[in-house]
Design a protein around this motif. Structure first.
Motif, PDB file in Angstrom:
ATOM      1  N   PHE A  64     -10.135  -3.000 -10.550  1.00 30.29           N
ATOM      2  CA  PHE A  64      -9.504  -3.558 -11.749  1.00 30.29           C
ATOM      3  C   PHE A  64      -8.331  -4.429 -11.340  1.00 30.29           C
ATOM      4  CE2 PHE A  64      -7.117   0.271 -10.827  1.00 30.29           C
ATOM      5  CZ  PHE A  64      -5.796  -0.077 -11.104  1.00 30.29           C
ATOM      6  N   ALA A  65      -7.949  -5.317 -12.228  1.00 29.94           N
ATOM      7  CA  ALA A  65      -6.778  -6.165 -12.010  1.00 29.94           C
ATOM      8  C   ALA A  65      -5.703  -5.798 -13.013  1.00 29.94           C
ATOM      9  CB  ALA A  65      -7.143  -7.636 -12.174  1.00 29.94           C
ATOM     10  N   GLY A  66      -4.450  -6.068 -12.641  1.00 24.11           N
ATOM     11  CA  GLY A  66      -3.336  -5.949 -13.569  1.00 24.11           C
ATOM     12  C   GLY A  66      -2.842  -7.343 -13.906  1.00 24.11           C
ATOM     13  N   SER A  67      -2.603  -7.609 -15.185  1.00 23.63           N
ATOM     14  CA  SER A  67      -2.125  -8.937 -15.584  1.00 23.63           C
ATOM     15  C   SER A  67      -1.303  -8.829 -16.853  1.00 23.63           C
ATOM     16  CB  SER A  67      -3.303  -9.888 -15.822  1.00 23.63           C
ATOM     17  OG  SER A  67      -2.854 -11.170 -16.218  1.00 23.63           O
ATOM     18  N   ASP A  68      -0.207  -9.590 -16.898  1.00 22.74           N
ATOM     19  CA  ASP A  68       0.641  -9.586 -18.089  1.00 22.74           C
ATOM     20  C   ASP A  68       0.178 -10.606 -19.116  1.00 22.74           C
ATOM     21  OD1 ASP A  68       2.235  -7.784 -16.633  1.00 22.74           O
ATOM     22  OD2 ASP A  68       3.193  -9.472 -15.646  1.00 22.74           O
ATOM     23  N   ASN A  69      -0.690 -11.492 -18.721  1.00 29.14           N
ATOM     24  CA  ASN A  69      -1.282 -12.425 -19.677  1.00 29.14           C
ATOM     25  C   ASN A  69      -2.792 -12.267 -19.625  1.00 29.14           C
ATOM     26  OD1 ASN A  69      -0.978 -13.902 -16.983  1.00 29.14           O
ATOM     27  ND2 ASN A  69      -2.429 -15.219 -18.053  1.00 29.14           N
ATOM     28  N   GLN A 101     -13.292   9.306  -5.493  1.00 30.28           N
ATOM     29  CA  GLN A 101     -11.948   9.850  -5.314  1.00 30.28           C
ATOM     30  C   GLN A 101     -10.900   8.779  -5.041  1.00 30.28           C
ATOM     31  OE1 GLN A 101     -11.470  13.141  -6.048  1.00 30.28           O
ATOM     32  NE2 GLN A 101     -13.609  12.837  -6.584  1.00 30.28           N
ATOM     33  N   SER A 102     -11.322   7.533  -4.950  1.00 31.99           N
ATOM     34  CA  SER A 102     -10.384   6.448  -4.666  1.00 31.99           C
ATOM     35  C   SER A 102     -10.757   5.204  -5.445  1.00 31.99           C
ATOM     36  CB  SER A 102     -10.400   6.146  -3.161  1.00 31.99           C
ATOM     37  OG  SER A 102      -9.525   5.084  -2.863  1.00 31.99           O
ATOM     38  N   LEU A 103      -9.740   4.609  -6.112  1.00 28.69           N
ATOM     39  CA  LEU A 103      -9.935   3.370  -6.856  1.00 28.69           C
ATOM     40  C   LEU A 103      -8.890   2.363  -6.388  1.00 28.69           C
ATOM     41  CD1 LEU A 103     -10.414   4.904 -10.415  1.00 28.69           C
ATOM     42  CD2 LEU A 103     -12.197   3.740  -9.096  1.00 28.69           C
ATOM     43  N   THR A 104      -9.228   1.080  -6.501  1.00 31.21           N
ATOM     44  CA  THR A 104      -8.297   0.041  -6.071  1.00 31.21           C
ATOM     45  C   THR A 104      -8.020  -0.938  -7.200  1.00 31.21           C
ATOM     46  OG1 THR A 104     -10.083  -1.364  -5.222  1.00 31.21           O
ATOM     47  CG2 THR A 104      -9.061   0.163  -3.674  1.00 31.21           C
ATOM     48  N   GLY A 105      -6.781  -1.359  -7.264  1.00 30.58           N
ATOM     49  CA  GLY A 105      -6.377  -2.366  -8.240  1.00 30.58           C
ATOM     50  C   GLY A 105      -5.358  -3.294  -7.616  1.00 30.58           C
ATOM     51  N   ALA A 106      -5.181  -4.453  -8.209  1.00 33.01           N
ATOM     52  CA  ALA A 106      -4.193  -5.407  -7.702  1.00 33.01           C
ATOM     53  C   ALA A 106      -3.774  -6.314  -8.840  1.00 33.01           C
ATOM     54  CB  ALA A 106      -4.772  -6.235  -6.557  1.00 33.01           C
ATOM     55  N   GLY A 107      -2.532  -6.805  -8.756  1.00 31.09           N
ATOM     56  CA  GLY A 107      -2.091  -7.763  -9.766  1.00 31.09           C
ATOM     57  C   GLY A 107      -0.625  -7.659 -10.101  1.00 31.09           C
ATOM     58  N   ALA A 108      -0.332  -7.664 -11.374  1.00 27.94           N
ATOM     59  CA  ALA A 108       1.016  -7.836 -11.910  1.00 27.94           C
ATOM     60  C   ALA A 108       2.045  -6.899 -11.306  1.00 27.94           C
ATOM     61  CB  ALA A 108       0.984  -7.643 -13.426  1.00 27.94           C
ATOM     62  N   SER A 109       3.224  -7.469 -11.011  1.00 28.09           N
ATOM     63  CA  SER A 109       4.359  -6.635 -10.600  1.00 28.09           C
ATOM     64  C   SER A 109       5.092  -6.079 -11.818  1.00 28.09           C
ATOM     65  CB  SER A 109       5.330  -7.438  -9.723  1.00 28.09           C
ATOM     66  OG  SER A 109       5.880  -8.543 -10.423  1.00 28.09           O
ATOM     67  N   PHE A 110       4.954  -6.748 -12.954  1.00 26.73           N
ATOM     68  CA  PHE A 110       5.568  -6.354 -14.237  1.00 26.73           C
ATOM     69  C   PHE A 110       5.396  -4.854 -14.525  1.00 26.73           C
ATOM     70  CE2 PHE A 110       5.268  -6.032 -18.883  1.00 26.73           C
ATOM     71  CZ  PHE A 110       6.106  -7.007 -19.418  1.00 26.73           C
TER      72      PHE A 110
END
Length: 344
Positions: free
Chosen positions: A73-78, A23-32
């Motif tokens: 998961f991560a967020g990334s613009d590149n 019921q809960s997932l975590t992500g971190a990374g891009a502000s874009f």
């Protein structure tokens, strides 16, 4: 009978724990993509009950956290480089979720119409070669506009940033001096400028500093009511960022099966030249650490939703939707996820 009851209770409890974890997932990374993800994840929770905690800490930090397996998961613009991915303990996958535009937002008192820029002029501003707003290189592009002799404050990111990577990737394609002296990366040795953290930080400094210019994702300029300029593309057209011109940056580009590609300086005549996919990055094999199959399945469901139903939220927040061919590749990548070697 007591043993049977206890075994049944244990199975129910195990299922409950797995379900709760899912019921809960975590992500971190891009502000874009943060404005888009905030909307997406709020809607996803309404639809499914699954909450997603995404921390806007910059693409560099996101890549570090997924490598260390401290987030789902991560967020990334590149996209991560081959070398960077080798440092990860498992195979990483990239899935694009939107196309965004990086715009030159500025604060020049008395100027009411959008200014025009070229890549060379933007590079020279951030190289410290153009220092005032009435420099002839800027005035030549903006005939009829009265520009003040105000000093330019070039605002840039102080954290590891995919937006920086996209901006520098573009500048390296249009300025050999930039390519040779500064190059491309999430973090750079800047020749000049004032640093700020996140797209929101850069926008905030520009808004409060007369004479400032900063590169931010389009939605941050709009949310902060900052004027932003057009940028001349490879076809010689001055293009103001919007969903259509951002989407056009992907037209005619060969998208590899893993979707890791640069969209900057597109040859498409209608394209905005500083555009990029923004990605989510995750592990192909989801059985690691103490991850349950329910948690892995929850991540797969979220990613599948982001590249299908979730695309309906892109354009209202000034991000372009994924082209259908790219969305198809994204679904193929997501469907390749495994748990314990088996199909998830």
């Amino acid at each position: 009978m007591q043993k049977t009851f206890l075994l049944g209770l244990a199975l129910v409890m195990t299922g409950t724990v797995s379900s709760a974890a899912a019921q809960s997932l975590t992500g971190a990374g891009a502000s874009f993509p943060y404005p888009l993800y905030s909307k997406m994840f709020a809607e996803y929770r309404k639809d499914t009950g699954v909450s997603v905690n995404y921390q806007s800490v910059g693409s560099g930090a996101g890549q570090k956290q997924i490598t260390e397996r401290t987030v789902d998961f991560a967020g990334s613009d590149n996209p991560m480089s081959d070398e960077a991915m080798k440092a990860a303990p498992g195979r990483l996958l990239h899935v694009p979720t939107a196309i965004g535009a990086v715009v030159p937002a500025y604060n020049v008192p008395g100027v009411t119409q959008p200014l025009k820029f070229t890549g060379r002029v933007l590079a020279d501003i951030y190289l410290g070669k153009i220092r005032t707003w009435n420099d002839k290189a800027i005035t030549a592009l903006n005939p009829g506009v009265t520009l003040p002799g105000l000093p330019i404050t070039a605002v840039r990111r102080s954290d590891g940033s995919g937006t920086t990577y996209v901006f520098a990737d573009y500048l390296s394609k249009v300025s050999n001096e930039w390519k040779n002296k500064v190059g491309v990366g999430n973090s750079l040795q800047w020749p000049t400028g004032t640093g700020a953290k996140g797209n929101d930080g850069v926008a905030g400094v520009v808004k409060s500093t007369p004479g400032a210019i900063g590169y931010v994702e389009l939605v941050y300029a709009k949310q902060n009511k900052l004027p932003y300029g057009s940028v001349r593309n490879r076809a010689g057209k001055d293009v103001l960022a919007d969903n259509g011109p951002a989407a056009a940056a992907a037209q005619g580009v060969v998208i590899p099966a893993d979707t890791r590609v640069s969209l900057t300086n597109s040859a498409n005549a209608g394209a905005y030249p500083i555009a990029s996919f923004t990605y989510v990055i995750f592990y192909k094999e989801q059985k690691y650490g103490n991850r349950t199959q329910a948690q892995a399945k929850a991540l797969k469901n979220l990613l599948s939703w982001m590249v299908t139903t979730g695309q309906g939220y892109n354009e209202a927040l000034d991000y372009a939707r994924l082209p259908s061919t790219v969305a198809s590749k994204a679904r193929n990548i997501i469907n390749s996820m495994t748990y314990g070697g088996g199909k998830l």
